[in-house]
Design an enzyme around this catalytic site. Structure first.
Site, PDB file in Angstrom:
ATOM      1  N   CYS A   2      58.767 -75.054  91.219  1.00 37.28           N
ATOM      2  CA  CYS A   2      60.275 -75.523  91.177  1.00 37.28           C
ATOM      3  C   CYS A   2      60.898 -74.397  90.317  1.00 37.28           C
ATOM      4  CB  CYS A   2      60.190 -77.065  90.487  1.00 37.28           C
ATOM      5  SG  CYS A   2      58.840 -78.127  91.321  1.00 37.28           S
ATOM      6  N   ARG A  27      62.598 -70.204  95.475  1.00 39.63           N
ATOM      7  CA  ARG A  27      61.123 -70.392  94.958  1.00 39.63           C
ATOM      8  C   ARG A  27      60.887 -72.009  95.929  1.00 39.63           C
ATOM      9  NH1 ARG A  27      59.541 -69.079  89.813  1.00 39.63           N
ATOM     10  NH2 ARG A  27      58.302 -70.991  89.421  1.00 39.63           N
ATOM     11  N   TRP A  76      60.582 -79.350  93.897  1.00 37.34           N
ATOM     12  CA  TRP A  76      59.763 -79.209  95.198  1.00 37.34           C
ATOM     13  C   TRP A  76      58.806 -80.550  95.131  1.00 37.34           C
ATOM     14  CZ3 TRP A  76      58.638 -75.574  98.913  1.00 37.34           C
ATOM     15  CH2 TRP A  76      57.604 -75.664  99.711  1.00 37.34           C
ATOM     16  N   ASN A 102      58.127 -78.198  85.605  1.00 38.43           N
ATOM     17  CA  ASN A 102      57.626 -77.628  86.414  1.00 38.43           C
ATOM     18  C   ASN A 102      55.879 -77.656  86.355  1.00 38.43           C
ATOM     19  OD1 ASN A 102      59.905 -76.534  87.609  1.00 38.43           O
ATOM     20  ND2 ASN A 102      59.567 -74.499  86.990  1.00 38.43           N
ATOM     21  N   GLY A 103      55.227 -77.979  87.343  1.00 36.07           N
ATOM     22  CA  GLY A 103      53.991 -78.022  87.296  1.00 36.07           C
ATOM     23  C   GLY A 103      53.188 -79.384  87.864  1.00 36.07           C
ATOM     24  N   GLU A 485      48.647 -59.546 107.932  1.00 33.01           N
ATOM     25  CA  GLU A 485      49.927 -59.494 107.030  1.00 33.01           C
ATOM     26  C   GLU A 485      51.032 -59.698 108.448  1.00 33.01           C
ATOM     27  OE1 GLU A 485      52.958 -59.401 104.408  1.00 33.01           O
ATOM     28  OE2 GLU A 485      50.863 -59.863 104.481  1.00 33.01           O
ATOM     29  N   LYS A 489      53.827 -62.884 108.370  1.00 32.56           N
ATOM     30  CA  LYS A 489      55.059 -62.623 108.505  1.00 32.56           C
ATOM     31  C   LYS A 489      55.541 -63.328 109.586  1.00 32.56           C
ATOM     32  CE  LYS A 489      55.822 -60.482 104.736  1.00 32.56           C
ATOM     33  NZ  LYS A 489      54.670 -61.705 104.326  1.00 32.56           N
ATOM     34  N   GLU A 492      55.100 -67.486 109.058  1.00 30.46           N
ATOM     35  CA  GLU A 492      55.848 -68.187 107.576  1.00 30.46           C
ATOM     36  C   GLU A 492      57.279 -68.232 107.954  1.00 30.46           C
ATOM     37  OE1 GLU A 492      55.068 -66.414 103.962  1.00 30.46           O
ATOM     38  OE2 GLU A 492      55.561 -64.216 104.682  1.00 30.46           O
ATOM     39  N   HIS A 508      34.517 -63.625 121.183  1.00 33.37           N
ATOM     40  CA  HIS A 508      33.492 -64.538 120.489  1.00 33.37           C
ATOM     41  C   HIS A 508      34.533 -65.937 120.315  1.00 33.37           C
ATOM     42  CE1 HIS A 508      30.278 -61.819 119.549  1.00 33.37           C
ATOM     43  NE2 HIS A 508      31.405 -61.051 119.323  1.00 33.37           N
ATOM     44  N   LYS A 607      57.784 -69.388  96.506  1.00 27.11           N
ATOM     45  CA  LYS A 607      57.788 -67.778  96.236  1.00 27.11           C
ATOM     46  C   LYS A 607      56.633 -67.560  95.339  1.00 27.11           C
ATOM     47  CE  LYS A 607      58.676 -63.421  96.053  1.00 27.11           C
ATOM     48  NZ  LYS A 607      58.555 -62.525  97.295  1.00 27.11           N
TER      49      LYS A 607
END
Length: 612
Positions: A2, A27, A76, A102-103, A485, A489, A492, A508, A607
């Site tokens: 948050c 964030r 959040w 936050n947390g 990567e 990208k 997300e 496989h 973030k």
């Protein structure tokens, strides 16, 4: 995850709080709120669901809420669904204590039951309201003031938190406390700021304090006093943030992500120049000596997300240049693994923010076992930077977009420099190869510039991919690491289902998913593995896949196979990932733009992941 902002000074607080919260939108959040105090008057709390614009409308951009002391928050949802009731700030029953947090408070149910028995009532489903009322409980029980009541609450709370608290009896003051979750305090000319990340206050001041774990701070107009959890006053030094305010603005680009993609040549060059002096790698600023590097018998690279993908690429390069075995571990798994770490090993923790919860826990685990640690981080003064034995700072500057680009690229460059530096220090690389590799690293920024000049072709292809439902990225060796990567990208920010596989693994299992119209993106920059990956691309094309090839100039035969080809400049194959990742970043960006999504703030993502 948050966002927190606080201010006390002479100016009106609400516009400053809203401006700061807007700098923290990256964030991730689902609701927002502010609490503002006007002298001895009652504190006014305003909350809204959805984007920050809704809160701005309710407050007329802050002008409708008067007062020069206040706190703000973007939430959040963790405990309790997104709603105005669950949004912060939260207050005690009589509004004596108002706070944002936050947390995650792990024992909130236990504390809630205790407080209920003491006649406290709860309006929300949040763990934050429990913290607020616990502080109020101790404030009234012992009557020893804000610092004492917060310290007592901290002892009882299990979990992580960054708290900003206002007390009815102390107008003009804000109290903060921290455990694990990041918090930064800025000060300038009679004004004091607090925030969960640098961009929120960069516009106002670059002189900051970092509040440490289990510490409390009292914020007054132009002054800060720090205390440890035993209520003892402690001293701290101011730190100057080198980032400038303009670096955290879009600078004419449509999105932060596109701006940050274009900043990569500069920040990669800056990171190289931070440790390469007169053509030689100098790790004295990091604190690594040749003797220490000679003694290392094992390297563990621990990270999350894109930083983990950096570790995957670094593994190939370090093991090619040295005789040091390398293991790459997900931080969220490493911290719970019961394994014996090799004596004389090195644990490298990679994190942009330096506050990633799992990575920080892994660092502490390694230190407890007596293992040397090295942090590769972007934020000066962050928890990992402070706690690691040695620190390699990447010079990416503020990265606002949730999807990392320039931080990833600077981490990758740092990994190359470590690989070459280790090899030379250990006598495993001669002077000629050493000089040639450093010279090649110097050319990477200019080659990235060349790739960016061709971005219109990638945009054209991205528009054709906008309707895709699935995409597969394949490669071998370093190309596999970069495929991971590229796939991240894509998924997300465009929400297209995307997976990355070592090309040899297709047979496989994954090849069963290949059918008419599926997009497969092959990364082919490693000369020794080129033909093998081409064979895998032939296999998927025969099953109806549409192919994109990403290779170096000169491999023009790929055009006979692929439907679309992107070329990157020639470089040493070990360093090709720094170039091949750029088209993949652009591809993900332009697909997301074509689909009309919020590129900088993808859904459900934040973030900096500062909780488990």
């Amino acid at each position: 995850m948050c966002g927190i902002v606080g201010f006390t000074g002479a100016a009106q607080a609400a516009p400053i709080l809203l401006d700061g919260l807007s700098k923290l939108e990256y964030r991730g959040y689902d609701s927002a709120g502010i609490a503002v105090r006007d002298g001895d008057k009652e504190t006014e709390v305003v909350k809204a669901m959805g984007k920050l614009d809704e809160l701005k409308k309710k407050t007329n951009n802050g002008s409708a809420v008067k007062g020069s002391c206040g706190i703000g928050h973007t939430r959040w949802a963790t405990h309790g669904e997104p709603s105005v009731t669950n949004a912060h700030p939260h207050a005690s029953d009589d509004d004596n204590v108002i706070a944002v947090h936050n947390g995650i408070i792990e024992n909130y149910q236990e504390l809630r039951e205790k407080l209920t028995k003491s006649n406290y009532t709860f309006n929300s489903q949040t763990d934050t309201e429990v913290a607020v009322k616990l502080i109020d409980y101790y404030y009234k029980k012992y009557g020893l003031g804000p610092v004492d009541s917060i310290a007592r609450a901290m002892i009882r709370i299990r979990g992580s938190y960054a708290l900003c608290v206002m007390f009815k009896d102390y107008p003009g003051e804000i109290y903060t406390a921290r455990k694990e979750s990041p918090m930064i305090i800025g000060i300038t000319g009679g004004e004091t700021y607090v925030a969960s990340d640098v961009p929120a206050i960069l516009k106002y001041t670059r002189n900051v304090y970092y509040i440490g774990n289990n510490e409390i701070a009292k914020l007054e107009k132009g002054a800060v006093t720090f205390y440890n959890i035993d209520r003892e006053e402690i001293k701290k030094e101011l730190t100057e943030i080198k980032w400038d305010a303009e670096a955290a603005e879009k600078g004419g680009y449509e999105h932060f992500m596109l701006k940050e993609i274009h900043e990569q040549p500069k920040v990669v060059k800056d990171t190289i120049n931070s440790v390469v002096k007169d053509g030689k790698i100098d790790f004295s600023g990091i604190g690594l000596t040749d003797e220490e590097m000679k003694k290392i018998s094992q390297i563990y690279i621990v990270a999350c997300g894109s930083a983990y993908h950096v570790g995957m690429a670094a593994q190939y390069v370090i093991e090619d240049f040295t005789t040091i075995p390398v293991r790459v571990e997900l931080a969220s798994e490493f911290r719970y693994r019961k394994m014996t770490l090799v004596k004389d090993s090195l644990v490298i923790i990679i994190s942009q923010s330096g506050e990633t919860a799992d990575s920080l826990a892994a660092l502490r685990e390694a230190k407890e076992k007596g293992i040397k640690t090295l942090g590769i981080v972007n934020v000066v003064g962050s928890s990992i930077a402070r706690e690691a034995d040695n620190v390699f700072y990447t010079l990416a500057g503020p990265e606002i977009s949730v999807a990392t680009t320039k931080a990833y690229s600077t981490q990758l460059i740092a990994a190359y420099l470590l690989a070459v530096g280790f090899a030379k220090a250990r006598g495993e690389m001669d002077e000629e190869q050493y000089t040639a590799l450093i010279n090649e690293i110097y050319t990477i920024p200019e080659k990235i510039e060349k790739i960016l000049e061709d971005k219109e072709r990638i945009q054209w292809y991205a528009n054709k991919l906008a309707g895709a439902k699935d995409a597969f990225f394949i490669g071998r060796g370093v190309d596999y690491a970069i495929s991971l990567e590229g796939s991240l990208k894509m998924k997300e920010i465009s929400y297209i289902h995307s997976e990355a596989y070592a090309a040899g693994e297709l047979k496989h299992g994954p090849i069963s998913r290949i059918e008419e119209g599926i997009t497969v993106i092959g990364v082919l920059t490693q000369p020794d593995l080129y033909e093998k990956t081409v064979s895998n691309m032939v296999e998927v094309k025969s099953r109806g896949a549409s192919l994109m090839g990403l290779t170096t100039y000169g491999n023009y035969s790929i055009e006979d196979l692929a439907d679309f080809t992107v070329y990157i400049p020639q470089t040493d194959p070990h360093f090709a990932g720094s170039l091949s990742v750029i088209p993949l970043q652009l591809l993900g960006y332009y697909v997301s733009v074509a689909k009309g999504y919020d590129v900088d703030k993808p859904r459900n993502l934040a973030k900096s992941v500062t909780v488990e």
